[in-house]
Design an enzyme around this catalytic site. Sequence first.
Site, PDB file in Angstrom:
ATOM      1  N   ASP A  72      57.523  41.530  44.765  1.00 38.67           N
ATOM      2  CA  ASP A  72      56.848  40.554  44.233  1.00 38.67           C
ATOM      3  C   ASP A  72      57.062  39.308  44.477  1.00 38.67           C
ATOM      4  O   ASP A  72      58.389  39.235  45.061  1.00 38.67           O
ATOM      5  CB  ASP A  72      56.717  40.465  42.407  1.00 38.67           C
ATOM      6  CG  ASP A  72      55.485  39.975  42.040  1.00 38.67           C
ATOM      7  OD1 ASP A  72      54.678  39.432  42.734  1.00 38.67           O
ATOM      8  OD2 ASP A  72      55.257  40.090  40.784  1.00 38.67           O
ATOM      9  N   THR A 102      55.275  41.755  34.261  1.00 32.34           N
ATOM     10  CA  THR A 102      54.286  42.627  35.326  1.00 32.34           C
ATOM     11  C   THR A 102      55.165  43.566  35.813  1.00 32.34           C
ATOM     12  O   THR A 102      54.933  44.842  36.075  1.00 32.34           O
ATOM     13  CB  THR A 102      54.194  41.584  36.367  1.00 32.34           C
ATOM     14  OG1 THR A 102      53.280  40.573  35.840  1.00 32.34           O
ATOM     15  CG2 THR A 102      53.676  42.229  37.692  1.00 32.34           C
ATOM     16  N   LYS A 124      46.683  45.853  37.893  1.00 32.73           N
ATOM     17  CA  LYS A 124      47.009  45.055  36.721  1.00 32.73           C
ATOM     18  C   LYS A 124      46.035  44.198  36.178  1.00 32.73           C
ATOM     19  O   LYS A 124      45.216  43.536  37.022  1.00 32.73           O
ATOM     20  CB  LYS A 124      48.394  44.161  37.136  1.00 32.73           C
ATOM     21  CG  LYS A 124      48.843  43.484  36.008  1.00 32.73           C
ATOM     22  CD  LYS A 124      49.992  42.379  36.322  1.00 32.73           C
ATOM     23  CE  LYS A 124      49.508  41.194  36.865  1.00 32.73           C
ATOM     24  NZ  LYS A 124      50.581  40.405  37.491  1.00 32.73           N
ATOM     25  N   GLY A 162      66.542   8.628  29.407  1.00 31.54           N
ATOM     26  CA  GLY A 162      66.253   9.936  30.076  1.00 31.54           C
ATOM     27  C   GLY A 162      65.575   9.844  31.686  1.00 31.54           C
ATOM     28  O   GLY A 162      65.445  10.757  32.078  1.00 31.54           O
ATOM     29  N   GLU A 163      65.230   8.574  31.877  1.00 32.34           N
ATOM     30  CA  GLU A 163      64.412   8.542  32.939  1.00 32.34           C
ATOM     31  C   GLU A 163      65.513   8.864  34.266  1.00 32.34           C
ATOM     32  O   GLU A 163      66.478   8.450  33.950  1.00 32.34           O
ATOM     33  CB  GLU A 163      64.002   7.131  33.326  1.00 32.34           C
ATOM     34  CG  GLU A 163      62.487   7.001  32.896  1.00 32.34           C
ATOM     35  CD  GLU A 163      61.999   5.555  32.891  1.00 32.34           C
ATOM     36  OE1 GLU A 163      62.589   4.484  33.833  1.00 32.34           O
ATOM     37  OE2 GLU A 163      61.060   5.169  32.513  1.00 32.34           O
ATOM     38  N   ASP A 205      50.433  44.142  41.870  1.00 30.67           N
ATOM     39  CA  ASP A 205      49.005  43.793  41.554  1.00 30.67           C
ATOM     40  C   ASP A 205      48.077  43.934  42.699  1.00 30.67           C
ATOM     41  O   ASP A 205      48.766  43.617  43.707  1.00 30.67           O
ATOM     42  CB  ASP A 205      49.012  42.495  40.717  1.00 30.67           C
ATOM     43  CG  ASP A 205      49.769  41.474  41.260  1.00 30.67           C
ATOM     44  OD1 ASP A 205      49.673  41.362  42.414  1.00 30.67           O
ATOM     45  OD2 ASP A 205      50.356  40.554  40.309  1.00 30.67           O
ATOM     46  N   THR A 246      58.178  35.989  33.074  1.00 28.32           N
ATOM     47  CA  THR A 246      58.425  36.955  31.789  1.00 28.32           C
ATOM     48  C   THR A 246      59.019  38.346  31.968  1.00 28.32           C
ATOM     49  O   THR A 246      59.552  38.914  31.180  1.00 28.32           O
ATOM     50  CB  THR A 246      57.183  36.936  30.866  1.00 28.32           C
ATOM     51  OG1 THR A 246      56.101  37.873  31.432  1.00 28.32           O
ATOM     52  CG2 THR A 246      56.470  35.699  30.499  1.00 28.32           C
ATOM     53  N   GLY A 247      58.761  38.651  33.132  1.00 30.46           N
ATOM     54  CA  GLY A 247      59.370  40.050  33.379  1.00 30.46           C
ATOM     55  C   GLY A 247      58.173  41.131  33.159  1.00 30.46           C
ATOM     56  O   GLY A 247      58.366  42.423  33.408  1.00 30.46           O
TER      57      GLY A 247
HETATM   58  C1  R5P Z   1      51.322  37.165  39.887  1.00 32.80           C
HETATM   59  O1  R5P Z   1      50.423  37.120  40.529  1.00 32.80           O
HETATM   60  C2  R5P Z   1      52.743  37.093  40.435  1.00 32.80           C
HETATM   61  O2  R5P Z   1      52.702  37.278  41.599  1.00 32.80           O
HETATM   62  C3  R5P Z   1      53.753  37.637  39.609  1.00 32.80           C
HETATM   63  O3  R5P Z   1      53.669  39.127  39.628  1.00 32.80           O
HETATM   64  C4  R5P Z   1      53.833  37.257  38.062  1.00 32.80           C
HETATM   65  O4  R5P Z   1      53.624  35.798  38.004  1.00 32.80           O
HETATM   66  C5  R5P Z   1      55.139  37.430  37.595  1.00 32.80           C
HETATM   67  O5  R5P Z   1      55.029  37.042  36.127  1.00 32.80           O
HETATM   68  P1  R5P Z   1      55.454  37.827  35.063  1.00 32.80           P
HETATM   69  O6  R5P Z   1      56.943  38.073  35.319  1.00 32.80           O
HETATM   70  O7  R5P Z   1      55.297  36.795  33.866  1.00 32.80           O
HETATM   71  O8  R5P Z   1      54.720  38.913  34.615  1.00 32.80           O
END
Ligand code: R5P
Length: 311
Positions: A218, A226, A192, A38-39, A168, A223-224
């Site tokens: 962003d 935020t 947030k 796998g290297e 955020d 993970t979506g």
């Molecule tokens: C946070 O500081 C980043 O700008 C993104 O908002 C964040 O990393 C998104 O992560 P997730 O989709 O997991 O909420």
Amino acid sequence: MDKIKILSGTTSWELKEKICENLAVEPTKAEVSRFADGEIRIQIKENIRGCDVFIVQSTHPPSDNLMELLLLIDAALRASAKRITAVIPYFGYGRQDRKDAPRVPISAKLVANLIQCAGAHRVLTCDLHSDQIQGFFDIPVDNLYAFPVFRDYFGTLPRDKFTVVSPDVGGTNRARAFAKRLGNLPLALIDKRRPSPNMAEVMNIIGEVEKRNLLIVDDLIDTGKTVAYGAKALKDKGAKSIWVCATHGLFSGNSKDLLEESPIDKVIITNTIPIPSHKKFKKLEILDISSLLAEAIKRIHEEVSISELFV
Ligand code: R5P
């Protein structure tokens, strides 16, 4: 484009092909394969002695993507390349960029050290998670903004009642710049909180969002949560429509279902990271960033200004 050589690791192979098409240069032949255990095994298959070499590779997980980049840089250095630019459309490990808790690493600094120690002379990247990561390198770093790619897309939309939203506090500068460049659109802000890593909780919304079309801006979607939770809070406050644009689409875990079922109308990203078909969803639109990267590579090669691309 005399003596320019453009090659890539496996994850950015398709993007590199598009960049080369834009520049009308042949991609440089490089073999990236695996040993039986796998290297990673690398061999550049043509002479690059004295050349201006650009190695395209995003460093999202798995870590093999980063390792491929490091090994390609080492191979180019030992093959007597004149100058090596690490073209990292998505710079992974960028989120731990300061010591904000006891006994945590500054991962972005470590990765910068690795790239520099491997032998890169310059870095070309796109929408770093935070601007200060540039300072983690002691070599020149060009941090492109994907904004021109999004502007071309949004240029066709009616601006009426559009407000740009930062998901955020940390993203406020990015969203403000976006709003200004889209024609001084109004700005709103989501307050947030992250109770734990990969969790997102909306505390407050600052700004006018009722009956407005909203554009959440962003740098990345992982993970979506935020943007999905942010969108839910905005909808509850009477938002008319909600669009999301982010430069990098990681789409971990069940983000696809979360985003598809959220009140978001459209999710727009670029192809800094390849999106496999199982991660795609109906609301997703992927914009091609290769011409911007190609133009930046050309300007680095010809030693002309890159900032002019963003005026
Ligand atoms: C946070 O500081 C980043 O700008 C993104 O908002 C964040 O990393 C998104 O992560 P997730 O989709 O997991 O909420």
